[in-house]
Design a protein around this motif. Structure first.
Motif, PDB file in Angstrom:
ATOM      1  N   GLY A  44      -3.750 -12.144   5.099  1.00 31.50           N
ATOM      2  CA  GLY A  44      -3.130 -10.998   5.732  1.00 31.50           C
ATOM      3  C   GLY A  44      -2.102 -10.295   4.865  1.00 31.50           C
ATOM      4  O   GLY A  44      -1.743  -9.145   5.143  1.00 31.50           O
ATOM      5  N   GLN A  45      -1.644 -10.975   3.825  1.00 34.84           N
ATOM      6  CA  GLN A  45      -0.647 -10.352   2.952  1.00 34.84           C
ATOM      7  C   GLN A  45      -1.312  -9.335   2.025  1.00 34.84           C
ATOM      8  O   GLN A  45      -2.534  -9.179   1.992  1.00 34.84           O
ATOM      9  CB  GLN A  45       0.068 -11.419   2.118  1.00 34.84           C
ATOM     10  CG  GLN A  45       1.085 -12.237   2.883  1.00 34.84           C
ATOM     11  CD  GLN A  45       1.893 -13.137   1.966  1.00 34.84           C
ATOM     12  OE1 GLN A  45       1.350 -13.801   1.071  1.00 34.84           O
ATOM     13  NE2 GLN A  45       3.207 -13.150   2.172  1.00 34.84           N
ATOM     14  N   GLN A  46      -0.466  -8.662   1.264  1.00 35.90           N
ATOM     15  CA  GLN A  46      -0.911  -7.678   0.289  1.00 35.90           C
ATOM     16  C   GLN A  46      -0.520  -8.169  -1.105  1.00 35.90           C
ATOM     17  O   GLN A  46       0.464  -8.894  -1.258  1.00 35.90           O
ATOM     18  CB  GLN A  46      -0.245  -6.326   0.593  1.00 35.90           C
ATOM     19  CG  GLN A  46      -0.611  -5.214  -0.353  1.00 35.90           C
ATOM     20  CD  GLN A  46       0.416  -5.028  -1.466  1.00 35.90           C
ATOM     21  OE1 GLN A  46       1.535  -5.526  -1.384  1.00 35.90           O
ATOM     22  NE2 GLN A  46       0.023  -4.343  -2.524  1.00 35.90           N
ATOM     23  N   VAL A  47      -1.311  -7.783  -2.112  1.00 32.83           N
ATOM     24  CA  VAL A  47      -1.018  -8.223  -3.476  1.00 32.83           C
ATOM     25  C   VAL A  47      -1.231  -7.061  -4.442  1.00 32.83           C
ATOM     26  O   VAL A  47      -2.084  -6.184  -4.204  1.00 32.83           O
ATOM     27  CB  VAL A  47      -1.905  -9.417  -3.863  1.00 32.83           C
ATOM     28  CG1 VAL A  47      -3.379  -9.021  -3.993  1.00 32.83           C
ATOM     29  CG2 VAL A  47      -1.422 -10.074  -5.149  1.00 32.83           C
ATOM     30  N   THR A  48      -0.439  -7.056  -5.500  1.00 35.86           N
ATOM     31  CA  THR A  48      -0.584  -6.066  -6.573  1.00 35.86           C
ATOM     32  C   THR A  48      -0.718  -6.786  -7.896  1.00 35.86           C
ATOM     33  O   THR A  48       0.122  -7.619  -8.245  1.00 35.86           O
ATOM     34  CB  THR A  48       0.623  -5.118  -6.628  1.00 35.86           C
ATOM     35  OG1 THR A  48       0.704  -4.379  -5.406  1.00 35.86           O
ATOM     36  CG2 THR A  48       0.478  -4.135  -7.785  1.00 35.86           C
ATOM     37  N   LEU A  49      -1.766  -6.476  -8.612  1.00 40.83           N
ATOM     38  CA  LEU A  49      -2.007  -7.034  -9.938  1.00 40.83           C
ATOM     39  C   LEU A  49      -1.856  -5.914 -10.964  1.00 40.83           C
ATOM     40  O   LEU A  49      -2.203  -4.767 -10.685  1.00 40.83           O
ATOM     41  CB  LEU A  49      -3.421  -7.632 -10.018  1.00 40.83           C
ATOM     42  CG  LEU A  49      -3.830  -8.576  -8.895  1.00 40.83           C
ATOM     43  CD1 LEU A  49      -5.229  -9.118  -9.135  1.00 40.83           C
ATOM     44  CD2 LEU A  49      -2.833  -9.701  -8.732  1.00 40.83           C
ATOM     45  N   ALA A  92      -4.449  -6.834   3.318  1.00 44.49           N
ATOM     46  CA  ALA A  92      -5.034  -7.700   4.356  1.00 44.49           C
ATOM     47  C   ALA A  92      -5.905  -8.787   3.736  1.00 44.49           C
ATOM     48  O   ALA A  92      -7.098  -8.900   4.026  1.00 44.49           O
ATOM     49  CB  ALA A  92      -5.834  -6.855   5.348  1.00 44.49           C
ATOM     50  N   LEU A  93      -5.302  -9.585   2.888  1.00 43.10           N
ATOM     51  CA  LEU A  93      -6.039 -10.577   2.114  1.00 43.10           C
ATOM     52  C   LEU A  93      -6.839 -11.530   2.996  1.00 43.10           C
ATOM     53  O   LEU A  93      -6.367 -11.977   4.055  1.00 43.10           O
ATOM     54  CB  LEU A  93      -5.075 -11.371   1.243  1.00 43.10           C
ATOM     55  CG  LEU A  93      -4.559 -10.662  -0.014  1.00 43.10           C
ATOM     56  CD1 LEU A  93      -3.373 -11.410  -0.593  1.00 43.10           C
ATOM     57  CD2 LEU A  93      -5.667 -10.505  -1.033  1.00 43.10           C
ATOM     58  N   LEU A  94      -8.046 -11.843   2.529  1.00 38.70           N
ATOM     59  CA  LEU A  94      -8.924 -12.816   3.167  1.00 38.70           C
ATOM     60  C   LEU A  94      -9.075 -14.013   2.239  1.00 38.70           C
ATOM     61  O   LEU A  94      -8.877 -13.905   1.016  1.00 38.70           O
ATOM     62  CB  LEU A  94     -10.299 -12.198   3.421  1.00 38.70           C
ATOM     63  CG  LEU A  94     -10.337 -10.900   4.231  1.00 38.70           C
ATOM     64  CD1 LEU A  94     -11.757 -10.345   4.258  1.00 38.70           C
ATOM     65  CD2 LEU A  94      -9.853 -11.147   5.648  1.00 38.70           C
ATOM     66  N   LEU A  95      -9.474 -15.140   2.830  1.00 42.14           N
ATOM     67  CA  LEU A  95      -9.694 -16.325   2.003  1.00 42.14           C
ATOM     68  C   LEU A  95     -10.717 -16.035   0.905  1.00 42.14           C
ATOM     69  O   LEU A  95     -10.596 -16.517  -0.223  1.00 42.14           O
ATOM     70  CB  LEU A  95     -10.167 -17.493   2.868  1.00 42.14           C
ATOM     71  CG  LEU A  95      -9.181 -18.045   3.880  1.00 42.14           C
ATOM     72  CD1 LEU A  95      -9.820 -19.188   4.671  1.00 42.14           C
ATOM     73  CD2 LEU A  95      -7.890 -18.516   3.224  1.00 42.14           C
TER      74      LEU A  95
END
Lengths: 111, 110
Positions: free
Chosen positions: A16-21, A80-83
């Protein structure tokens, strides 16, 4: 020449979190592409940026978005990260359609 | 749909033996073709590329590849394998973005 550099090298996020690469291209390169490599698979094309515009996009949902800055560096954002988003994310830079050079990747683990 | 196929998932060869990794492509027109190598947890390193012209291309680390239009193939070869060649090898085609095969894992026996 530092080549293609990516940051961070590893990170762990919660569903559910958000990430920036982030990605800095090889000196002189103007095109940045992002790939997702799941364990035991070949890299899958996410999208490509040229002149700060998304030039091509692979078969990835809108949760995956990106940006290219005037200095050609790029960011990949995943909401909205998923596994299933757990993977090695690879950035590649090139000069237009010539050969692509890859960074070492960012290993994302979603728990 | 465009695709790249690597028929062999895993190959084991003895050190000093010759090596051939297979790659077939399916595109409407001949794409640019590449071979990359990846060590565990690392990025991809370009071994060689084919854009046009001479169908036998030389790469780094003693690798070569032959483009055969009639067979839609771009096989990678090395006359004598070293233990340090153990890695995952990916064939890829490009008409703007890279399409990769699933890779061939190379193990080298002493």
């Amino acid at each position: 020449d530092a080549g293609v550099t990516q940051s961070p090298t590893h990170l762990i996020k919660t569903r559910g979190q958000q990430v920036t690469l982030r990605c800095s291209p090889k000196s002189g390169h103007d095109t940045v592409s992002w790939y997702q490599q799941a364990l035991g698979q070949g890299p899958q094309f996410i999208f490509q940026y040229y002149e700060e515009e998304e030039r091509q996009r692979g078969n990835f949902p809108d949760r995956f978005s990106g940006h290219q800055f005037p200095n050609y560096s790029s960011e990949l954002n995943v909401n909205a990260l998923l596994l299933g988003d757990s993977a090695l994310y690879l950035c590649a830079s090139s000069l237009w359609d010539t050969e692509a050079f890859f960074g070492q990747g960012t290993r994302l683990t979603v728990v | 749909a465009q695709s790249v196929t690597q028929p062999d998932i895993h190959i084991t060869v003895s050190e000093g033996a010759s090596l051939e990794l297979r790659c077939n492509y399916s595109y409407g027109a001949t794409p640019y073709l590449f071979w990359y190598v990846q060590s565990p947890g690392q990025g991809l390193q370009l071994l060689l590329k084919y854009f046009s012209g001479d169908t036998l291309v030389q790469g780094i680390k003693g690798f070569e590849a032959e483009f055969k239009r009639s067979q839609s193939s771009f096989n990678l070869r090395k006359p004598s394998v070293h233990w340090s060649d153990a890695a995952e090898y990916f064939c890829a085609g490009s008409q703007g973005n890279l399409i990769f095969g699933k890779g061939t894992k190379l193990s080298v026996k002493p």
